[in-house]
Design a protein around this motif. Structure first.
Motif, mmCIF file in Angstrom:
data_model
loop_
_atom_site.group_PDB
_atom_site.id
_atom_site.type_symbol
_atom_site.label_atom_id
_atom_site.label_comp_id
_atom_site.label_asym_id
_atom_site.label_seq_id
_atom_site.Cartn_x
_atom_site.Cartn_y
_atom_site.Cartn_z
ATOM 1 N N LEU A 10 0.817 -1.208 0.000
ATOM 2 C CA LEU A 10 0.000 0.000 0.000
ATOM 3 C C LEU A 10 0.855 1.263 0.000
ATOM 4 O O LEU A 10 1.926 1.297 0.610
ATOM 5 C CB LEU A 10 -0.911 0.012 1.234
ATOM 6 N N LYS A 11 0.341 2.271 -0.676
ATOM 7 C CA LYS A 11 0.960 3.591 -0.583
ATOM 8 C C LYS A 11 0.787 4.088 0.850
ATOM 9 O O LYS A 11 -0.246 3.831 1.481
ATOM 10 C CB LYS A 11 0.263 4.575 -1.521
ATOM 11 N N PRO A 12 1.768 4.804 1.372
ATOM 12 C CA PRO A 12 1.618 5.366 2.718
ATOM 13 C C PRO A 12 0.386 6.269 2.794
ATOM 14 O O PRO A 12 0.059 6.977 1.838
ATOM 15 C CB PRO A 12 2.902 6.174 2.920
ATOM 16 N N LYS A 48 -5.150 -7.722 6.170
ATOM 17 C CA LYS A 48 -4.194 -6.618 6.312
ATOM 18 C C LYS A 48 -2.945 -7.169 6.978
ATOM 19 O O LYS A 48 -3.039 -7.931 7.939
ATOM 20 C CB LYS A 48 -4.772 -5.496 7.180
ATOM 21 N N VAL A 49 -1.787 -6.755 6.463
ATOM 22 C CA VAL A 49 -0.510 -7.232 6.996
ATOM 23 C C VAL A 49 0.425 -6.034 7.158
ATOM 24 O O VAL A 49 0.470 -5.158 6.296
ATOM 25 C CB VAL A 49 0.143 -8.262 6.032
ATOM 26 N N ASP A 50 1.164 -6.026 8.262
ATOM 27 C CA ASP A 50 2.194 -5.007 8.489
ATOM 28 C C ASP A 50 3.527 -5.731 8.563
ATOM 29 O O ASP A 50 3.723 -6.600 9.415
ATOM 30 C CB ASP A 50 1.906 -4.262 9.797
ATOM 31 N N SER A 54 5.736 -1.420 6.819
ATOM 32 C CA SER A 54 5.050 -1.263 5.539
ATOM 33 C C SER A 54 3.728 -2.017 5.589
ATOM 34 O O SER A 54 3.660 -3.121 6.129
ATOM 35 C CB SER A 54 5.902 -1.813 4.389
ATOM 36 N N LYS A 55 2.705 -1.411 5.021
ATOM 37 C CA LYS A 55 1.360 -1.997 5.045
ATOM 38 C C LYS A 55 1.093 -2.720 3.721
ATOM 39 O O LYS A 55 1.447 -2.235 2.647
ATOM 40 C CB LYS A 55 0.303 -0.920 5.249
ATOM 41 N N THR A 92 -2.362 1.150 -4.335
ATOM 42 C CA THR A 92 -1.227 0.250 -4.567
ATOM 43 C C THR A 92 0.047 1.040 -4.861
ATOM 44 O O THR A 92 0.064 1.896 -5.743
ATOM 45 C CB THR A 92 -1.525 -0.717 -5.736
ATOM 46 N N ALA A 93 1.087 0.736 -4.109
ATOM 47 C CA ALA A 93 2.389 1.385 -4.319
ATOM 48 C C ALA A 93 2.978 0.937 -5.658
ATOM 49 O O ALA A 93 2.619 -0.123 -6.178
ATOM 50 C CB ALA A 93 3.333 1.011 -3.174
#
Length: 111
Positions: A10-12, A48-50, A54-55, A92-93
């Protein structure tokens, strides 16, 4: 049955958009289930994962044909598909799609 999984980095600062996506899909489950029917998906799950700050979103699919799932969903026949792909594009990054290598999938009963 085939199966696939991956991570979407994910984008910040997009956590609010992820919540919007989750809430929208949850409130339109009948429509989302109809897309799974068309795509011959047995199960679709999201997490969801960290990882080290970073997410990510982790997704998992089990379907008759993974290739068919993406071909059908990209036709955007259901408004929920359009919503999903547009929102994913905003959160999405760059180079953020990471496919997992399938190793084993153990169904409770033989399919």
């Amino acid at each position: 049955m085939e199966y696939a999984s991956g991570l979407i980095k994910l984008k910040p600062g997009t956590e609010d958009k992820v919540e919007e996506w989750k809430d929208t899909i949850s409130s339109r489950l009948n429509e989302a289930a109809a897309t799974l029917q068309n795509e011959e998906v047995q199960i679709e799950s999201w997490f969801k994962v960290d990882i080290e700050g970073s997410k990510y979103l982790l997704w998992y699919l089990r379907a008759k044909s993974i290739k068919r799932v993406f071909e059908i969903s990209m036709k955007l026949e259901h408004p929920i598909d359009k919503f999903h792909y547009e929102l994913m594009a905003t959160i999405t990054a760059g180079n953020g799609n990471i496919l997992a290598e399938p190793l084993i999938d153990i169904p409770r009963t033989k399919t």
